[in-house]
Write an enzyme that holds these catalytic residues in place. Structure first.
Site, short mmCIF file in Angstrom:
data_model
loop_
_atom_site.label_atom_id
_atom_site.label_comp_id
_atom_site.label_asym_id
_atom_site.label_seq_id
_atom_site.Cartn_x
_atom_site.Cartn_y
_atom_site.Cartn_z
N THR A 13 0.86 -1.19 0.00
CA THR A 13 0.00 0.00 0.00
C THR A 13 0.89 1.24 0.00
O THR A 13 1.99 1.23 0.55
CB THR A 13 -0.94 0.01 1.22
OG1 THR A 13 -0.19 0.14 2.43
CG2 THR A 13 -1.79 -1.24 1.26
N GLY A 14 0.40 2.29 -0.63
CA GLY A 14 1.25 3.47 -0.81
C GLY A 14 2.43 3.14 -1.70
O GLY A 14 3.55 3.58 -1.45
N GLY A 15 2.17 2.37 -2.75
CA GLY A 15 3.25 1.85 -3.57
C GLY A 15 3.63 2.68 -4.78
O GLY A 15 4.41 2.22 -5.62
N SER A 17 5.08 5.78 -4.69
CA SER A 17 6.19 6.71 -4.48
C SER A 17 6.98 6.32 -3.25
O SER A 17 6.54 5.47 -2.45
CB SER A 17 5.69 8.16 -4.33
OG SER A 17 4.95 8.30 -3.13
N GLY A 18 8.14 6.90 -3.10
CA GLY A 18 8.94 6.76 -1.89
C GLY A 18 9.28 5.34 -1.51
O GLY A 18 9.67 4.51 -2.35
N ILE A 19 9.13 5.02 -0.23
CA ILE A 19 9.46 3.69 0.28
C ILE A 19 8.63 2.62 -0.41
O ILE A 19 9.14 1.55 -0.77
CB ILE A 19 9.22 3.63 1.80
CG1 ILE A 19 10.23 4.53 2.54
CG2 ILE A 19 9.31 2.20 2.32
CD1 ILE A 19 9.91 4.72 4.01
N GLY A 20 7.34 2.88 -0.61
CA GLY A 20 6.47 1.89 -1.23
C GLY A 20 6.89 1.56 -2.64
O GLY A 20 6.92 0.39 -3.03
N TYR A 151 1.08 12.51 14.46
CA TYR A 151 1.77 11.53 13.61
C TYR A 151 2.54 10.52 14.45
O TYR A 151 2.44 9.30 14.24
CB TYR A 151 2.73 12.26 12.66
CG TYR A 151 3.62 11.34 11.87
CD1 TYR A 151 3.18 10.76 10.69
CD2 TYR A 151 4.92 11.04 12.31
CE1 TYR A 151 4.00 9.91 9.96
CE2 TYR A 151 5.74 10.19 11.60
CZ TYR A 151 5.28 9.63 10.42
OH TYR A 151 6.09 8.77 9.71
#
Length: 250
Positions: A13-15, A17-20, A151
């Site tokens: 999930t959140g794939g 950009s960034g870490i994903g 957060y």
């Protein structure tokens, strides 16, 4: 060398950009069939082109249960099972206590906490015996940080979810582990600060406090996710692994 995830079915999930995105690339390179989610179709389309291999993008907001149900319906129809779940989607914002609003609280908690809870809940019927669940927390979850309290609280809660879930899922020998990155050089960091010069200054300051002398790149986190997803980590369960260049140890 044999691919570590050959034939496994993975969801990030959140794939987009960034870490994903970095993790989805590594999963695909290691032989996995990879599903990714994200909120923006254009970003997902770009990610699919970058990832290559066997990848399917599904536009979904992790804070919306109906979207998650649709994600798992797609995985069930196309692959029939899930071997690796990387619950990574999250958002952040700097807001000091006097400025916290209900809108800020709801947006952070809905994505970072509610989103993770229901991402994992709805995955359970598809998870194979011995599957690997990885949750993205943060070193902010156990350190005080100015203007980052909501957060940080959501990330601290992620750690406790893992402790409970490894017991809930023990009958299927499903492992639940947590990755807690420090600062990672992603577009989200730049967006968090807003001003490019200020972001560069913040990164340089944080890097100066890290024993390895730099902040993480997304690939540093992706490498850990690959390991925790692989059979090499078959006896690792319930850990929180800081990936921060040693900053949390000094």
């Amino acid at each position: 060398m044999a691919s570590q995830l050959n034939g496994k079915v993975a969801l990030v999930t959140g794939g987009s950009s960034g870490i994903g995105l970095a993790t989805a690339k590594r999963f695909a390179a290691e032989g996995a069939i990879v599903y990714i989610t994200g909120r923006k179709q254009d970003a997902l389309d770009k990610a699919v082109a970058e990832i290559g291999g066997k990848v399917v993008a599904i536009r979904a907001d992790s804070s919306i249960v109906a979207d998650l149900e649709r994600v798992y319906a797609t995985i069930r129809d196309k692959s029939g099972r899930l071997d690796v779940l990387f619950a990574n989607a999250g958002i952040a914002a700097f807001v000091p206590l006097p400025a916290i609003t209900e809108e800020h609280y709801d947006s952070i908690v809905d994505t970072n906490l509610k989103g993770v809870v229901f991402t994992v809940k709805y995955a359970v019927p598809l998870l194979s015996e011995g599957a690997s669940i990885i949750l993205t927390s943060s070193t902010a979850g156990y350190k005080g940080m100015e203007a980052f309290s909501v957060y940080s609280a959501t990330k601290a809660a992620i750690r406790q979810l893992a402790r409970g879930w490894l017991l809930d899922l023990k009958a299927k020998k499903i492992r639940v582990n947590v990755i807690s990155p420090g600062m990672v050089d992603t577009p989200a960091i730049d967006g968090l600060v807003g001003d490019p010069n200020a972001a560069a200054g913040m990164k340089a300051h944080v890097a100066s406090q890290i024993p390895l002398g730099r902040i993480a790149q997304p690939g540093d986190i992706a490498a850990v996710a690959v390991f925790l997803s692989s059979d090499e980590a078959a006896y690792i369960n319930g850990v929180e692994l800081p990936v921060d260049g040693g900053a949390s140890q000094i």
